[in-house]
Enzyme design. Structure first.
Site, short mmCIF file in Angstrom:
data_model
loop_
_atom_site.label_atom_id
_atom_site.label_comp_id
_atom_site.label_asym_id
_atom_site.label_seq_id
_atom_site.Cartn_x
_atom_site.Cartn_y
_atom_site.Cartn_z
N CYS A 123 37.89 52.97 32.06
CA CYS A 123 37.97 52.29 30.58
C CYS A 123 37.49 52.40 29.45
CB CYS A 123 39.52 51.29 31.00
SG CYS A 123 38.35 50.20 31.80
N LYS A 203 45.59 43.29 41.38
CA LYS A 203 45.18 43.60 39.71
C LYS A 203 46.07 43.62 38.81
CE LYS A 203 42.14 45.75 35.91
NZ LYS A 203 41.14 46.48 36.28
N LYS A 256 43.07 38.60 40.04
CA LYS A 256 42.77 39.04 39.16
C LYS A 256 43.61 39.15 38.15
CE LYS A 256 40.16 41.63 35.74
NZ LYS A 256 39.97 42.63 35.05
#
Ligand code: PBG
Length: 330
Positions: A123, A203, A256
């Site tokens: 990203c 995540k 996360k």
């Protein structure tokens, strides 16, 4: 004055100053913590990250110095994120031999004994800010998403380039199906059989990543990440995600964010015997800082209590922006 006899069970007996440390079930140590480091190829001086007080993007030439500062606090492990000099549709700077993370890792390993983990994702390197390769028409059609299988070889290539530069461990965070297996195979084929994978296994598509996107310049330019990151409402699905990563060869399992997902940390701890990591993300850090700035919360105490809670839930390791401050206190 002591209370009258009568009660036989008095939990308060174990809360006196002398005995409290002896019966404490959970402890935090500097060796539990991993400090994030942002290395920026577009700058030749340190740039403060506004949304994350106390953190900076550092130029490649100062990566080793930054890590040495962290090591002085007692924290021994870092996770490196890169901001590349340029972005393109394939994120090719992510695997470039002279890419920002590769250069930084070379500098850090040459000059320090830090344990160096690298974030493996696309990203920060793609123009569109997504964590993998997309259809060229995706901009017009928001239902189109990152192309999973084509992204796998890119992720493997990135991981291998990090290992080649000297990374001790790689941490894939793209949330592509099959990502851990592809990276394991890539690493093994390249001779890096000893490099472990810490998978961002569960995540979530979380609003708590906001400040990080400012820090790492990795926000998607259109759409969001809900087609690849997990739905915050799902806990059982996290177990399926984690199980796949275990089957594919993950060495450490990460959840996360951390605080809003302590139930998941606990579930992973109970279901799997692998080391469990939790990522105390940028928003969790920014929240406490903002409240402390107002004088509403004590920063040091709330940071300590938060991380202690993450450990109590079952995490062995914590990636946190509080690492240095906390280690100094410990
Ligand atoms: C890259 C990545 C992100 C974070 C870690 N690795 C951003 C995202 O997924 O959008 C977030 C970390 C943080 O908020 O502290 N994919």
């Amino acid at each position: 004055m002591t209370d009258e006899p009568g009660l036989t069970r008095r939990p308060r007996r174990l809360r006196t100053d002398g005995v409290r440390p002896l019966v404490r079930e959970t402890t935090l140590a500097a060796s539990d913590l991993i400090a994030p480091v942002f290395v920026d190829a577009t700058t030749d001086e340190r740039v403060p990250i506004e949304t994350m007080p106390g953190h900076e993007r550092v130029p490649v030439t100062q990566a080793a110095e930054r890590v040495a500062e962290i090591r002085e606090t007692g924290v021994e492990a870092v996770i490196v994120f890169g901001i590349p000099e340029s972005k393109d549709s394939e994120g090719s700077q992510a695997w470039a031999d002279d890419g920002v993370v590769q250069e930084a890792v070379r500098g850090i390993t040459a000059e320090t004994d830090a344990y160096v983990i690298t974030d493996v994702c696309m990203c920060e390197y793609t123009e569109h800010g997504h964590c993998g390769l997309i259809e060229s028409s995706a901009r017009e059609d928001p239902t189109l998403t990152v192309r999973n299988d084509e992204t796998l070889s890119a992720l493997a290539r990135i991981a291998v380039s990090h290992a080649k530069a000297g990374a001790d461990m790689v941490a894939p965070s793209a949330m592509m199906d099959g990502m851990v297996g592809a990276i394991r195979e890539g690493l093994d084929d390249a001779g890096h059989t000893d490099v472990p994978i810490m998978s961002y296994a569960a995540k979530y598509e979380s609003a708590f990543y906001g400040p990080f996107r400012d820090a790492a310049d990795g926000a998607p330019t259109f759409g969001d990440r809900r087609h690849y990151q997990m739905d915050p409402g799902n806990a059982r699905e996290a177990m399926r995600e984690v199980e796949l990563d275990v089957e594919e060869g993950a060495d450490v399992l990460m959840v996360k964010p951390a605080l809003p997902y302590l139930d998941i940390v606990r579930d992973v701890r109970e279901r799997f015997d692998h080391p469990v990591a939790a990522y105390n993300v940028s928003g969790e850090y920014a929240m406490l800082h903002a409240a402390a700035e107002q004088g509403w919360l004590d920063l040091e105490e709330t940071a300590y209590e938060s991380l202690l809670s993450v450990k109590r839930a079952g995490a062995d390791l914590i990636v946190t922006y509080f690492a240095e401050d906390l280690a100094e206190r410990l």
